[in-house]
Design an enzyme around this catalytic site. Structure first.
Site, PDB file in Angstrom:
ATOM      1  N   MET A  59      46.753 -38.399 -12.667  1.00 58.97           N
ATOM      2  CA  MET A  59      47.888 -38.890 -13.446  1.00 58.97           C
ATOM      3  C   MET A  59      47.422 -39.422 -14.808  1.00 58.97           C
ATOM      4  SD  MET A  59      50.943 -41.399 -12.220  1.00 58.97           S
ATOM      5  CE  MET A  59      49.954 -42.752 -11.574  1.00 58.97           C
ATOM      6  N   LEU A  60      46.426 -40.287 -14.798  1.00 60.91           N
ATOM      7  CA  LEU A  60      45.929 -40.815 -16.074  1.00 60.91           C
ATOM      8  C   LEU A  60      45.130 -39.771 -16.840  1.00 60.91           C
ATOM      9  CD1 LEU A  60      45.403 -43.135 -18.063  1.00 60.91           C
ATOM     10  CD2 LEU A  60      43.466 -43.826 -16.615  1.00 60.91           C
TER      11      LEU A  60
ATOM     12  N   TYR B 209      39.996 -50.592  -0.747  1.00 61.17           N
ATOM     13  CA  TYR B 209      40.090 -49.960  -2.075  1.00 61.17           C
ATOM     14  C   TYR B 209      39.634 -50.951  -3.159  1.00 61.17           C
ATOM     15  CZ  TYR B 209      42.453 -48.402  -6.376  1.00 61.17           C
ATOM     16  OH  TYR B 209      42.745 -48.046  -7.674  1.00 61.17           O
TER      17      TYR B 209
HETATM   18  N1  LIG Z   1      47.718 -45.318  -9.830  1.00 64.24           N
HETATM   19  C1  LIG Z   1      47.719 -46.639  -9.987  1.00 64.24           C
HETATM   20  O1  LIG Z   1      48.756 -47.308  -9.819  1.00 64.24           O
HETATM   21  C2  LIG Z   1      46.447 -47.346 -10.400  1.00 64.24           C
HETATM   22  C3  LIG Z   1      46.460 -48.747 -10.454  1.00 64.24           C
HETATM   23  C4  LIG Z   1      45.303 -49.421 -10.868  1.00 64.24           C
HETATM   24  C5  LIG Z   1      44.182 -48.713 -11.210  1.00 64.24           C
HETATM   25  N2  LIG Z   1      44.171 -47.354 -11.140  1.00 64.24           N
HETATM   26  C6  LIG Z   1      42.947 -46.646 -11.519  1.00 64.24           C
HETATM   27  O2  LIG Z   1      43.262 -45.814 -12.616  1.00 64.24           O
HETATM   28  C7  LIG Z   1      42.463 -44.635 -12.562  1.00 64.24           C
HETATM   29  C8  LIG Z   1      43.352 -43.405 -12.618  1.00 64.24           C
HETATM   30  O3  LIG Z   1      44.240 -43.436 -11.516  1.00 64.24           O
HETATM   31  P1  LIG Z   1      45.303 -42.271 -11.253  1.00 64.24           P
HETATM   32  O4  LIG Z   1      46.469 -42.891 -10.590  1.00 64.24           O
HETATM   33  O5  LIG Z   1      45.468 -41.454 -12.480  1.00 64.24           O
HETATM   34  O6  LIG Z   1      44.518 -41.436 -10.157  1.00 64.24           O
HETATM   35  P2  LIG Z   1      44.906 -40.032  -9.461  1.00 64.24           P
HETATM   36  O7  LIG Z   1      46.160 -39.465 -10.031  1.00 64.24           O
HETATM   37  O8  LIG Z   1      44.820 -40.268  -7.970  1.00 64.24           O
HETATM   38  O9  LIG Z   1      43.710 -39.116  -9.917  1.00 64.24           O
HETATM   39  C9  LIG Z   1      42.424 -39.318  -9.452  1.00 64.24           C
HETATM   40  C10 LIG Z   1      41.695 -38.003  -9.626  1.00 64.24           C
HETATM   41  O10 LIG Z   1      40.341 -38.194  -9.205  1.00 64.24           O
HETATM   42  C11 LIG Z   1      39.956 -36.993  -8.570  1.00 64.24           C
HETATM   43  N3  LIG Z   1      38.780 -37.208  -7.727  1.00 64.24           N
HETATM   44  C12 LIG Z   1      38.718 -37.799  -6.528  1.00 64.24           C
HETATM   45  N4  LIG Z   1      37.455 -37.759  -6.065  1.00 64.24           N
HETATM   46  C13 LIG Z   1      36.709 -37.122  -7.001  1.00 64.24           C
HETATM   47  C14 LIG Z   1      35.346 -36.756  -7.090  1.00 64.24           C
HETATM   48  N5  LIG Z   1      34.480 -37.041  -6.116  1.00 64.24           N
HETATM   49  N6  LIG Z   1      34.915 -36.112  -8.204  1.00 64.24           N
HETATM   50  C15 LIG Z   1      35.787 -35.815  -9.194  1.00 64.24           C
HETATM   51  N7  LIG Z   1      37.089 -36.122  -9.158  1.00 64.24           N
HETATM   52  C16 LIG Z   1      37.546 -36.777  -8.070  1.00 64.24           C
HETATM   53  C17 LIG Z   1      41.180 -36.597  -7.771  1.00 64.24           C
HETATM   54  O11 LIG Z   1      41.106 -35.253  -7.388  1.00 64.24           O
HETATM   55  P3  LIG Z   1      41.863 -34.762  -6.042  1.00 64.24           P
HETATM   56  O12 LIG Z   1      43.322 -35.044  -6.285  1.00 64.24           O
HETATM   57  O13 LIG Z   1      41.532 -33.325  -5.976  1.00 64.24           O
HETATM   58  O14 LIG Z   1      41.304 -35.594  -4.928  1.00 64.24           O
HETATM   59  C18 LIG Z   1      42.274 -36.858  -8.794  1.00 64.24           C
HETATM   60  O15 LIG Z   1      42.455 -35.741  -9.633  1.00 64.24           O
HETATM   61  C19 LIG Z   1      41.615 -44.775 -11.300  1.00 64.24           C
HETATM   62  O16 LIG Z   1      40.384 -45.349 -11.633  1.00 64.24           O
HETATM   63  C20 LIG Z   1      42.396 -45.753 -10.443  1.00 64.24           C
HETATM   64  O17 LIG Z   1      41.547 -46.443  -9.537  1.00 64.24           O
HETATM   65  C21 LIG Z   1      45.278 -46.650 -10.742  1.00 64.24           C
END
Ligand SMILES: NC(=O)c1ccc[n+]([C@@H]2O[C@H](COP(=O)([O-])OP(=O)(O)OC[C@H]3O[C@@H](n4cnc5c(N)ncnc54)[C@H](OP(=O)(O)O)[C@@H]3O)[C@@H](O)[C@H]2O)c1
Length: 278
Positions: free
Chosen positions: A1-2, A117
């Site tokens: 998403m990000l 987490y």
């Molecule tokens: N979403 C929230 O509300 C939230 C809140 C606070 C902080 N954050 C942080 O913000 C950041 C972005 O979050 P997001 O919501 O955009 O995350 P997201 O949509 O879940 O995307 C995470 C991506 O990481 C990939 N990934 C997982 N394991 C991997 C690996 N071993 N090597 C390479 N890629 C890998 C996933 O691929 P697959 O889909 O193929 O597994 C997915 O494309 C993260 O650091 C998260 O912890 C998010």
């Protein structure tokens, strides 16, 4: 998403001709593979790590898997960044805090996660900084929503359309809804300002509860926010504990001469008016 909004922000920021961006999915790079991280990062000045194990509830029963990606993965990218002198932006989370503070968490507040987490992300912060102290930026965010991937706004919009008037949403968790596009654009401003290390809070300003967030979504859809009923977390028991109050302070931006991100409601209104969830 990000990650996808980061690509868009880098492409639309001033002077895109000065940047060559290499967007990588999990298929292109597994961040748990240290050698692959080294190869992927060679020749780059900045590494934006938006990869993570983000399934908060699943992490309770798969903490090793979460730690491998969120801590070891971050460390691998930090080591590879250090080897070539690149700046690493390690995205982290409000869930590194317990959520029992009476006021917003400053950037240097002690970490006290209450979930697997949160522990894995806190460990990622520590290991990335330890491996690359000169040029790791920990950028904590929270309650993300955006154009890509399922998220709270999209879910509420669907539920509202399916069963208007019967939404019940928890009102005892306080946080900061944050648009991934705003965070991506703030990331670019931060890098363009020459920031190379430190800890910053990349959340939209102000605070609300999930209930307040849902009311705003319904109001923007032309509905009556009073039809969204409040409840408490006990009614929605989930495997992982969530912080009750994980509002993050934004003083770090001003110390760098940068403006914090705009209020959450303005960002939500903008995102919905632009129709990014259709
Ligand atoms: N979403 C929230 O509300 C939230 C809140 C606070 C902080 N954050 C942080 O913000 C950041 C972005 O979050 P997001 O919501 O955009 O995350 P997201 O949509 O879940 O995307 C995470 C991506 O990481 C990939 N990934 C997982 N394991 C991997 C690996 N071993 N090597 C390479 N890629 C890998 C996933 O691929 P697959 O889909 O193929 O597994 C997915 O494309 C993260 O650091 C998260 O912890 C998010």
């Amino acid at each position: 998403m990000l990650g996808r909004d980061l690509q868009a922000a880098l492409a639309s920021a001033p002077h895109p001709e000065h940047r060559i961006v290499t967007p990588l999915t999990r298929l292109d790079l597994d961040i748990t593979d240290p050698a692959a991280c080294g190869e992927a990062i060679a020749g780059h000045d900045v590494v934006l790590n938006a990869a993570a194990y983000t399934a908060v509830d699943d992490a309770e029963t798969h903490e090793d898997a979460a730690t491998l990606i969120n801590a070891t993965g971050a460390e691998n990218l930090a080591r590879a960044s250090a080897a070539v002198g690149a700046v690493l932006v390690q995205y982290s989370t409000d869930y590194v805090f317990a959520g029992d503070a009476a006021s917003p968490y400053p950037e240097n507040a002690p970490l006290a996660p209450v979930s697997a987490y949160g522990r894995s992300k806190a460990e990622g912060e520590r290991r990335a900084r330890a491996a690359h102290p000169e040029a790791t930026i920990v950028l904590r965010t929270a309650w993300l929503y955006g154009e890509h991937e399922p998220n709270f706004v999209r879910t509420m919009m669907r539920l509202y359309r399916e069963r208007e008037g019967t939404l019940t949403v928890v009102n005892d968790q306080h946080g900061q809804p944050t648009w991934t596009r705003d965070l991506a654009e703030q990331t670019v401003r931060m890098l363009d300002a020459g920031v190379r290390s430190g800890t910053l809070h990349g959340t939209n300003a102000g605070a609300t509860t999930w209930h307040g967030f849902a009311r705003a979504i319904v109001e923007n859809l032309g509905g009556d926010p009073a039809t969204v009923m409040p409840t408490d977390s006990a009614q929605f028991a989930r495997p992982a504990r969530r912080p009750a109050n994980s509002v993050l302070a934004h003083d770090g931006w001003a110390r760098l001469g940068l403006t914090p991100m705009r209020p959450w409601r303005a960002a939500l209104d903008d995102a919905m008016a632009q129709g990014v969830f259709r």
